[in-house]
Design an enzyme around this catalytic site. Structure first.
Site, PDB file in Angstrom:
ATOM      1  N   LYS A 196      58.953  68.154  31.360  1.00 19.47           N
ATOM      2  CA  LYS A 196      60.544  68.636  31.341  1.00 19.47           C
ATOM      3  C   LYS A 196      61.102  68.079  32.723  1.00 19.47           C
ATOM      4  CE  LYS A 196      63.359  71.291  29.339  1.00 19.47           C
ATOM      5  NZ  LYS A 196      63.313  71.642  27.857  1.00 19.47           N
ATOM      6  N   ASP A 256      69.126  69.000  27.710  1.00 18.53           N
ATOM      7  CA  ASP A 256      68.828  70.341  27.775  1.00 18.53           C
ATOM      8  C   ASP A 256      70.031  71.167  28.176  1.00 18.53           C
ATOM      9  OD1 ASP A 256      66.125  72.532  27.170  1.00 18.53           O
ATOM     10  OD2 ASP A 256      67.306  72.982  29.366  1.00 18.53           O
TER      11      ASP A 256
HETATM   12  P1  NDP Z   1      73.890  73.809  26.831  1.00 21.91           P
HETATM   13  O1  NDP Z   1      74.124  73.614  28.206  1.00 21.91           O
HETATM   14  O2  NDP Z   1      74.593  73.157  25.630  1.00 21.91           O
HETATM   15  O3  NDP Z   1      74.514  75.425  26.364  1.00 21.91           O
HETATM   16  C1  NDP Z   1      73.963  76.438  27.223  1.00 21.91           C
HETATM   17  C2  NDP Z   1      74.637  77.879  27.056  1.00 21.91           C
HETATM   18  O4  NDP Z   1      73.780  78.689  27.302  1.00 21.91           O
HETATM   19  C3  NDP Z   1      76.013  77.907  27.505  1.00 21.91           C
HETATM   20  O5  NDP Z   1      76.768  78.416  26.506  1.00 21.91           O
HETATM   21  C4  NDP Z   1      75.762  78.587  28.920  1.00 21.91           C
HETATM   22  O6  NDP Z   1      76.761  79.283  29.192  1.00 21.91           O
HETATM   23  C5  NDP Z   1      74.845  79.458  28.493  1.00 21.91           C
HETATM   24  N1  NDP Z   1      73.737  79.802  29.456  1.00 21.91           N
HETATM   25  C6  NDP Z   1      73.057  78.738  30.371  1.00 21.91           C
HETATM   26  N2  NDP Z   1      72.526  79.343  31.308  1.00 21.91           N
HETATM   27  C7  NDP Z   1      72.926  80.553  31.252  1.00 21.91           C
HETATM   28  C8  NDP Z   1      72.447  81.793  32.000  1.00 21.91           C
HETATM   29  N3  NDP Z   1      71.774  81.681  33.131  1.00 21.91           N
HETATM   30  N4  NDP Z   1      73.071  83.159  31.833  1.00 21.91           N
HETATM   31  C9  NDP Z   1      73.776  83.369  30.661  1.00 21.91           C
HETATM   32  N5  NDP Z   1      74.121  81.943  29.759  1.00 21.91           N
HETATM   33  C10 NDP Z   1      73.654  80.934  30.094  1.00 21.91           C
HETATM   34  O7  NDP Z   1      72.450  74.051  26.497  1.00 21.91           O
HETATM   35  P2  NDP Z   1      71.644  73.934  25.018  1.00 21.91           P
HETATM   36  O8  NDP Z   1      72.307  74.590  23.898  1.00 21.91           O
HETATM   37  O9  NDP Z   1      71.172  72.689  24.941  1.00 21.91           O
HETATM   38  O10 NDP Z   1      70.307  74.695  25.493  1.00 21.91           O
HETATM   39  C11 NDP Z   1      70.234  76.035  25.326  1.00 21.91           C
HETATM   40  C12 NDP Z   1      68.901  76.705  25.307  1.00 21.91           C
HETATM   41  O11 NDP Z   1      68.024  76.107  24.134  1.00 21.91           O
HETATM   42  C13 NDP Z   1      68.000  76.456  26.500  1.00 21.91           C
HETATM   43  O12 NDP Z   1      66.964  77.684  26.642  1.00 21.91           O
HETATM   44  C14 NDP Z   1      67.199  75.261  26.248  1.00 21.91           C
HETATM   45  O13 NDP Z   1      66.189  74.971  27.000  1.00 21.91           O
HETATM   46  C15 NDP Z   1      66.929  75.410  24.624  1.00 21.91           C
HETATM   47  N6  NDP Z   1      66.685  74.203  23.833  1.00 21.91           N
HETATM   48  C16 NDP Z   1      67.380  73.179  23.848  1.00 21.91           C
HETATM   49  C17 NDP Z   1      67.309  72.099  23.124  1.00 21.91           C
HETATM   50  C18 NDP Z   1      68.127  71.245  22.810  1.00 21.91           C
HETATM   51  O14 NDP Z   1      67.988  70.076  22.019  1.00 21.91           O
HETATM   52  N7  NDP Z   1      69.272  71.045  23.382  1.00 21.91           N
HETATM   53  C19 NDP Z   1      66.123  72.113  22.326  1.00 21.91           C
HETATM   54  C20 NDP Z   1      65.341  73.319  22.235  1.00 21.91           C
HETATM   55  C21 NDP Z   1      65.729  74.278  23.050  1.00 21.91           C
HETATM   56  P3  NDP Z   1      77.622  78.521  30.897  1.00 21.91           P
HETATM   57  O15 NDP Z   1      78.416  77.496  30.185  1.00 21.91           O
HETATM   58  O16 NDP Z   1      78.293  79.708  31.209  1.00 21.91           O
HETATM   59  O17 NDP Z   1      76.425  77.963  31.667  1.00 21.91           O
HETATM   60  O1  2IT Z   2      63.450  72.326  25.012  1.00 18.33           O
HETATM   61  C1  2IT Z   2      63.623  71.130  24.078  1.00 18.33           C
HETATM   62  O2  2IT Z   2      62.750  71.241  23.280  1.00 18.33           O
HETATM   63  C2  2IT Z   2      64.524  70.242  24.397  1.00 18.33           C
HETATM   64  N1  2IT Z   2      65.514  70.432  25.369  1.00 18.33           N
HETATM   65  C3  2IT Z   2      64.565  68.920  23.437  1.00 18.33           C
HETATM   66  C4  2IT Z   2      63.728  67.986  24.151  1.00 18.33           C
HETATM   67  C5  2IT Z   2      63.616  66.530  23.571  1.00 18.33           C
HETATM   68  O3  2IT Z   2      63.063  65.913  24.044  1.00 18.33           O
HETATM   69  O4  2IT Z   2      64.282  66.421  22.638  1.00 18.33           O
END
Ligand code: NDP
Ligand code: 2IT
Length: 451
Positions: A130, A170
């Protein structure tokens, strides 16, 4: 747990805490895994002798670097960049990059550790890593984000590569950022390779990668519900977050017949008792992608809905909760509210969104509960499929990618059942996911010697 195993866990955790002081999120992630796999480890003297778990909690390599950049007014800013290359027993390091002001070493290490186990579950050849920075993209212009990404990659490029380490998105890193990071990587290396995933469709990206985490989460949740003869049809669903994972989880849950009534961001949540529909979803996609707006604006656009500033959605009655924002967003009190509101299933789209106390509440009350490393693995799995397509110089159809994604989520669910089914027939998805993932990583490490 017998007293020998309890002792092993206590000694192990005391050592991890002493060696990694102040890293609360890392301790939390390690404890959850060690509690699950300790009975397996203590029954296998060779794993104890060769200190396999002790090696897994020590990342193979950690890079910390300065990221200087200038804003549009010419002011200089300094951020900190990270890449934690946790484990390469199963393949090149693989995992996302997070840009968020809360990023620190503990958060990077917990995410890289979780990723190692998640990637093991995917059935694909990927190690765990990461990275990220404490840079806050909120309110920055495209040019500022580009300059930041270029500076970040100007150090990172020497540590990554298609057979070494393949980053992706992420929190705070989506298609725009991957584009800028890829452009700078290509320029510095003078190579066009698949070193990042989540690329644009015209330049090596895979169909369905943007959708994959949210869709995969819903496929996994359908399998969980299926163990009780249930499905999404007619269910009320709470979703937190309004980003990549939340948006596509909402779209798929809705298409599977559920009523999705909440979305959120770090400022508050919206409650729409009528539920999202395709038109409302199209608005959310545009609001976030084109305007980079706030979820509050949804309530202005759709008067039947309400915005609750400073709150999380968990007090709204529901059948299913899909936390898709960030770590530790469901605490004990939130879990109790979910139980009181009739929730029967919690599947994590985010990484470690539930605190250990919240997980305890779910398990004590007999909810179906899946940890993110199993239920959100669809994103990195489809990144793995993007790597395969890049190597083959091919581009698969959406149907092909979707059928791989469904199979992988179903295989992960089967692995959870294999190692997590209790004597009474209920399933402990935490034990199942951790044990299945650990066995594969540990076996590979044993085969490869003391490295
Ligand atoms: P984005 O940046 O697209 O969206 C994140 C969302 O979560 C936003 O709405 C944001 O709000 C909110 N958020 C972030 N930090 C906080 C916080 N501290 N408190 C409250 N709300 C928060 O990220 P993703 O959708 O990609 O990621 C969301 C989660 O999914 C994370 O935990 C990530 O690690 C996990 N994940 C992502 C993957 C991917 O492929 N993208 C794969 C697997 C897991 P705001 O705009 O106010 O910051
Ligand atoms: O938490 C996760 O699995 C991700 N943010 C996606 C990682 C990736 O390599 O696609």
């Amino acid at each position: 747990m017998d007293s020998f195993t309890r002792n092993y866990v206590d000694r192990f955790m005391a050592d991890v805490i002493a060696r990694n002081p102040g890293e609360a999120e890392f301790h939390q992630a390690v404890r959850e895994v060690v509690e699950s796999v300790a009975p397996y480890i203590t029954a296998c003297p060779h794993l104890m002798d060769k200190k396999v778990m002790e090696r897994i909690v020590e990342p193979e390599r950690i890079l910390i670097f300065r990221v200087p950049w200038t804003d549009d007014r010419g002011e200089v800013h300094i951020n900190r960049g990270f890449r934690v290359q946790c484990n390469s027993a199963l393949g090149p390091y693989k995992g996302g990059i997070r840009f968020h002001p809360s990023v620190n070493l503990s958060i990077m290490k917990f995410l890289a550790f979780e990723q190692t186990f998640k990637n093991s579950l995917t059935t694909l050849p990927m190690g765990g890593a990461k990275g990220g920075s404490d840079f806050n993209p909120r309110g920055k212009s495209d040019d500022e984000v580009m300059r930041f990404c270029q500076s970040f990659m100007t150090e990172l490029f020497r540590h990554i590569g298609q057979d070494t380490d393949v980053p992706a998105g992420d929190i705070g890193v989506g298609g725009r950022e991957i584009g800028y990071l890829f452009g700078q990587y290509k320029r510095l290396r003078n190579e066009f390779t698949g070193t990042l995933t989540g690329k644009g469709l015209g330049w090596g990206g895979s169909l369905l990668r943007p959708e994959a985490t949210g869709y995969g989460l819903c496929y996994f949740t359908e399998q969980m519900l299926g163990t009780r003869g249930e499905s999404f049809a007619g269910k009320t669903v709470l979703i937190s977050g309004a980003g990549n994972v939340a948006q596509y989880a909402a779209q798929k849950a809705m298409r599977l017949g559920a009523k999705v009534v909440t979305l959120s961001d770090s400022d508050g949540f919206i409650y729409d008792p009528d539920g999202l529909d395709e038109e409302k979803m199209a608005y959310v996609f545009e609001l976030k992608k084109i305007y980079r707006g706030r979820i509050k604006e949804y309530a202005d656009k759709y008067p039947g809905s309400t915005y609750y500033p400073g709150e999380r959605p968990w007090r709204i009655p529901c059948d299913i909760a899909l936390p898709c924002a960030t770590q530790n967003e469901i605490r004990k009190e939130d879990a109790e509210k979910l139980v009181a509101g009739g929730c029967m299933c919690v599947a994590e789209g985010a990484n470690m969104p539930s605190t250990p106390e919240a997980i305890h509440v779910f398990q004590e009350n007999g909810l179906l509960y899946a940890p993110g490393k199993a239920s959100n693995a669809g994103g990195v799995s489809t990144s793995g499929l993007e790597m395969t397509q890049n190597s083959m110089r091919q581009h698969w159809t959406a149907e092909e990618v979707d059928s791989h994604l469904r199979r992988i989520m179903s295989d992960i669910h089967a692995a959870c059942l294999k190692y997590g089914t209790n004597e009474d027939g209920t399933v402990n998805y935490v034990r199942g996911a951790n044990t299945a993932a650990f066995i594969k990583v540990a076996d590979a490490m044993m085969d490869q010697g003391l490295v």
